[in-house]
Design a protein around this motif. Structure first.
Motif, PDB file in Angstrom:
ATOM      1  N   LEU A  83      -2.078   5.451 -14.795  1.00  0.00           N
ATOM      2  CA  LEU A  83      -2.594   4.514 -13.791  1.00  0.00           C
ATOM      3  C   LEU A  83      -1.484   3.620 -13.263  1.00  0.00           C
ATOM      4  CD1 LEU A  83      -5.004   3.303 -12.281  1.00  0.00           C
ATOM      5  CD2 LEU A  83      -5.399   1.811 -14.251  1.00  0.00           C
ATOM      6  N   ALA A  84      -0.617   3.140 -14.178  1.00  0.00           N
ATOM      7  CA  ALA A  84       0.478   2.258 -13.760  1.00  0.00           C
ATOM      8  C   ALA A  84       1.455   2.983 -12.848  1.00  0.00           C
ATOM      9  CB  ALA A  84       1.205   1.722 -14.998  1.00  0.00           C
ATOM     10  N   LEU A  85       1.750   4.256 -13.186  1.00  0.00           N
ATOM     11  CA  LEU A  85       2.653   5.032 -12.340  1.00  0.00           C
ATOM     12  C   LEU A  85       2.062   5.256 -10.957  1.00  0.00           C
ATOM     13  CD1 LEU A  85       3.946   7.698 -14.897  1.00  0.00           C
ATOM     14  CD2 LEU A  85       5.250   5.822 -13.891  1.00  0.00           C
ATOM     15  N   GLY A  86       0.760   5.506 -10.920  1.00  0.00           N
ATOM     16  CA  GLY A  86       0.103   5.695  -9.625  1.00  0.00           C
ATOM     17  C   GLY A  86       0.158   4.446  -8.775  1.00  0.00           C
ATOM     18  N   ILE A  87      -0.084   3.300  -9.404  1.00  0.00           N
ATOM     19  CA  ILE A  87      -0.040   2.025  -8.674  1.00  0.00           C
ATOM     20  C   ILE A  87       1.378   1.746  -8.194  1.00  0.00           C
ATOM     21  CG2 ILE A  87      -0.318  -0.465  -8.904  1.00  0.00           C
ATOM     22  CD1 ILE A  87      -2.620   0.089 -10.835  1.00  0.00           C
ATOM     23  N   THR A  88       2.368   2.005  -9.065  1.00  0.00           N
ATOM     24  CA  THR A  88       3.768   1.772  -8.690  1.00  0.00           C
ATOM     25  C   THR A  88       4.180   2.645  -7.516  1.00  0.00           C
ATOM     26  OG1 THR A  88       4.311   1.214 -10.981  1.00  0.00           O
ATOM     27  CG2 THR A  88       6.148   1.782  -9.522  1.00  0.00           C
ATOM     28  N   PHE A  89       3.790   3.917  -7.561  1.00  0.00           N
ATOM     29  CA  PHE A  89       4.127   4.823  -6.456  1.00  0.00           C
ATOM     30  C   PHE A  89       3.515   4.335  -5.151  1.00  0.00           C
ATOM     31  CE2 PHE A  89       2.800   8.353  -3.751  1.00  0.00           C
ATOM     32  CZ  PHE A  89       4.030   8.933  -3.469  1.00  0.00           C
ATOM     33  N   ALA A  90       2.230   3.969  -5.207  1.00  0.00           N
ATOM     34  CA  ALA A  90       1.557   3.499  -3.996  1.00  0.00           C
ATOM     35  C   ALA A  90       2.215   2.234  -3.468  1.00  0.00           C
ATOM     36  CB  ALA A  90       0.075   3.252  -4.279  1.00  0.00           C
ATOM     37  N   PHE A  91       2.594   1.340  -4.391  1.00  0.00           N
ATOM     38  CA  PHE A  91       3.223   0.078  -3.978  1.00  0.00           C
ATOM     39  C   PHE A  91       4.560   0.338  -3.297  1.00  0.00           C
ATOM     40  CE2 PHE A  91       5.959  -3.586  -4.701  1.00  0.00           C
ATOM     41  CZ  PHE A  91       5.146  -4.624  -4.267  1.00  0.00           C
ATOM     42  N   ASN A  92       5.370   1.206  -3.916  1.00  0.00           N
ATOM     43  CA  ASN A  92       6.696   1.480  -3.358  1.00  0.00           C
ATOM     44  C   ASN A  92       6.632   2.267  -2.057  1.00  0.00           C
ATOM     45  OD1 ASN A  92       8.043   0.188  -5.443  1.00  0.00           O
ATOM     46  ND2 ASN A  92       8.138   2.038  -6.703  1.00  0.00           N
ATOM     47  N   PHE A  93       5.561   3.033  -1.879  1.00  0.00           N
ATOM     48  CA  PHE A  93       5.482   3.905  -0.712  1.00  0.00           C
ATOM     49  C   PHE A  93       4.816   3.236   0.477  1.00  0.00           C
ATOM     50  CE2 PHE A  93       3.976   7.676   1.664  1.00  0.00           C
ATOM     51  CZ  PHE A  93       5.199   8.313   1.789  1.00  0.00           C
ATOM     52  N   PHE A  94       3.764   2.482   0.223  1.00  0.00           N
ATOM     53  CA  PHE A  94       2.975   1.938   1.331  1.00  0.00           C
ATOM     54  C   PHE A  94       3.300   0.468   1.637  1.00  0.00           C
ATOM     55  CE2 PHE A  94       0.320   5.419  -0.277  1.00  0.00           C
ATOM     56  CZ  PHE A  94       0.164   6.139   0.887  1.00  0.00           C
ATOM     57  N   VAL A  95       3.680  -0.292   0.633  1.00  0.00           N
ATOM     58  CA  VAL A  95       3.935  -1.719   0.844  1.00  0.00           C
ATOM     59  C   VAL A  95       5.325  -1.903   1.462  1.00  0.00           C
ATOM     60  CG1 VAL A  95       4.206  -3.945  -0.314  1.00  0.00           C
ATOM     61  CG2 VAL A  95       2.443  -2.346  -1.072  1.00  0.00           C
ATOM     62  N   PRO A  96       5.495  -2.786   2.454  1.00  0.00           N
ATOM     63  CA  PRO A  96       6.805  -3.035   3.053  1.00  0.00           C
ATOM     64  C   PRO A  96       7.863  -3.383   2.007  1.00  0.00           C
ATOM     65  CG  PRO A  96       5.090  -4.100   4.338  1.00  0.00           C
ATOM     66  CD  PRO A  96       4.420  -3.572   3.095  1.00  0.00           C
ATOM     67  N   GLN A  97       9.049  -2.804   2.177  1.00  0.00           N
ATOM     68  CA  GLN A  97      10.150  -3.007   1.237  1.00  0.00           C
ATOM     69  C   GLN A  97      11.065  -4.122   1.735  1.00  0.00           C
ATOM     70  OE1 GLN A  97      10.254  -0.842  -1.679  1.00  0.00           O
ATOM     71  NE2 GLN A  97       8.212  -0.584  -0.795  1.00  0.00           N
ATOM     72  N   THR A  98      11.635  -4.881   0.806  1.00  0.00           N
ATOM     73  CA  THR A  98      12.554  -5.962   1.148  1.00  0.00           C
ATOM     74  C   THR A  98      13.826  -5.824   0.330  1.00  0.00           C
ATOM     75  OG1 THR A  98      10.746  -7.494   1.665  1.00  0.00           O
ATOM     76  CG2 THR A  98      12.903  -8.453   1.219  1.00  0.00           C
ATOM     77  N   GLN A  99      14.971  -5.864   1.015  1.00  0.00           N
ATOM     78  CA  GLN A  99      16.279  -5.849   0.363  1.00  0.00           C
ATOM     79  C   GLN A  99      17.005  -7.129   0.739  1.00  0.00           C
ATOM     80  OE1 GLN A  99      17.429  -3.672  -1.793  1.00  0.00           O
ATOM     81  NE2 GLN A  99      15.993  -1.959  -1.554  1.00  0.00           N
ATOM     82  N   LYS A 100      17.655  -7.761  -0.257  1.00  0.00           N
ATOM     83  CA  LYS A 100      18.321  -9.035  -0.012  1.00  0.00           C
ATOM     84  C   LYS A 100      19.726  -9.037  -0.611  1.00  0.00           C
ATOM     85  CE  LYS A 100      14.081 -11.847  -0.091  1.00  0.00           C
ATOM     86  NZ  LYS A 100      13.413 -13.002  -0.735  1.00  0.00           N
ATOM     87  N   ALA A 101      20.568  -9.887  -0.034  1.00  0.00           N
ATOM     88  CA  ALA A 101      21.882 -10.175  -0.603  1.00  0.00           C
ATOM     89  C   ALA A 101      21.985 -11.695  -0.728  1.00  0.00           C
ATOM     90  CB  ALA A 101      22.994  -9.634   0.286  1.00  0.00           C
ATOM     91  N   ASP A 102      22.283 -12.170  -1.915  1.00  0.00           N
ATOM     92  CA  ASP A 102      22.335 -13.610  -2.171  1.00  0.00           C
ATOM     93  C   ASP A 102      23.694 -14.174  -1.755  1.00  0.00           C
ATOM     94  OD1 ASP A 102      21.530 -16.091  -2.963  1.00  0.00           O
ATOM     95  OD2 ASP A 102      20.966 -15.497  -4.999  1.00  0.00           O
ATOM     96  N   PHE A 103      23.911 -15.459  -2.013  1.00  0.00           N
ATOM     97  CA  PHE A 103      25.181 -16.110  -1.708  1.00  0.00           C
ATOM     98  C   PHE A 103      26.336 -15.327  -2.350  1.00  0.00           C
ATOM     99  CE2 PHE A 103      22.409 -19.803  -1.044  1.00  0.00           C
ATOM    100  CZ  PHE A 103      22.972 -20.351   0.103  1.00  0.00           C
ATOM    101  N   GLY A 104      27.362 -15.054  -1.554  1.00  0.00           N
ATOM    102  CA  GLY A 104      28.550 -14.406  -2.088  1.00  0.00           C
ATOM    103  C   GLY A 104      28.335 -12.999  -2.603  1.00  0.00           C
TER     104      GLY A 104
END
Length: 299
Positions: A83-104
């Motif tokens: 169940l957790a793997l299914g939820i994780t897959f759905a989250f990573n596939f359908f939910v918008p992804q965010t990538q960030k770079a912090d200070f420096g």
């Protein structure tokens, strides 16, 4: 109740003449008589109790199946993991992804089509994996370098303008009210307000406060990827903002005559050299209040 009592006595031949007459006059008597006549002809063998007991004892005993408790736990854990793997897959596939770079910092990642993105300090990108082949666009805050895989249209959206490309390498920077785009390979289409411009290899454009600047670049990639910050006609406030992002420090400027625009490079791995170049260019005095706070005073 009386009817049932008469039926029982009739079956046992215990009815009095009056009761028999009453029972035979009932509407169900004919049905009862047919049942009695039929059962009188049934024969039942004598019950052999010893034989029955022997048959029961000789029957094959079936050992009940017992599932150990630890196996039940394993089944439950496995179900939770699935169940957790299914939820994780759905989250990573359908939910918008965010990538960030912090200070420096810099962050490098791949988009669903294997296009490579490198985020500069204090920058952020949002995109969706779902249906990427038909909606190849992302939203950028800050600065990023792109190596786009060959394919259909690819679009970078910012608050200041958009860049559309097809299999190329380019850099986009959107900070406050300044928008910079540099094309290192291929072609890019830049949209800024009502203005649309096409850049090819080695060309760049800058929009700031309604003004447009076009320049030619010879570097194969952004200088910040080689630990340098390149500026073109940048005011000192924007210059200091970038230094603060790269070194994660706070800079205080105590000077008024700083209208001159800066064109040049600053290192991102040597703060003392960067501060020396700024102080010399603008005739300022550098004071280190602490490890993460710098003050520029007028000489």
């Amino acid at each position: 109740m009386k009817k049932n009592r008469l039926l029982a006595k009739w079956l046992n031949n215990d009815l009095s003449p009056d009761e028999l007459a009453e029972f035979e006059a009932s509407p169900d008597f004919e049905k009862y008589q047919k049942i009695k006549n039929y059962t009188d002809h049934l024969e039942v063998d004598d019950l052999d109790e010893n034989s029955m007991l022997s048959d029961i004892l000789n029957q094959k005993k079936v050992t009940p199946r017992v599932v150990p408790l630890y196996k039940k736990w394993m089944f439950q854990i496995a179900a939770v993991l699935v169940l957790a793997l299914g939820i994780t897959f759905a989250f990573n596939f359908f939910v918008p992804q965010t990538q960030k770079a912090d200070f420096g910092e810099r962050t490098t990642f791949l988009l669903p089509d294997n296009s490579e993105v490198v985020l500069n300090s204090l920058s952020e990108i949002n995109y969706k994996k779902w249906n990427w082949d038909n909606n190849r666009f992302l939203k950028l805050k800050g600065e990023a370098y792109f190596r786009v895989a060959k394919g259909r249209r690819f679009e970078v959206q910012t608050d200041l303008g958009n860049v559309t490309v097809l299999g190329t390498r380019f850099n986009v920077k959107a900070r406050k009210n300044r928008f910079d785009v540099v094309c290192y390979e291929g072609r890019v289409k830049v949209n800024y307000g009502d203005t649309q411009i096409l850049l090819t290899h080695g060309q760049s454009v800058t929009f700031e406060n309604g003004k447009q600047f076009n320049t030619v670049v010879s570097a194969p990639k952004p200088e910040w990827m080689d630990n340098q910050i390149a500026f073109y006609q940048e005011n000192i406030k924007s210059l200091l903002d970038e230094v603060q992002r790269q070194y994660n420090i706070t800079i205080e400027l105590n000077a008024k005559d700083t209208t001159s625009l800066f064109t040049g490079k600053l290192p991102t791995k040597d703060l003392d050299v960067a501060l020396q170049i700024i102080s010399t260019t603008y005739h300022l005095e550098v004071k280190k209040v602490s490890n993460n706070k710098i003050i520029f005073d007028k000489k």
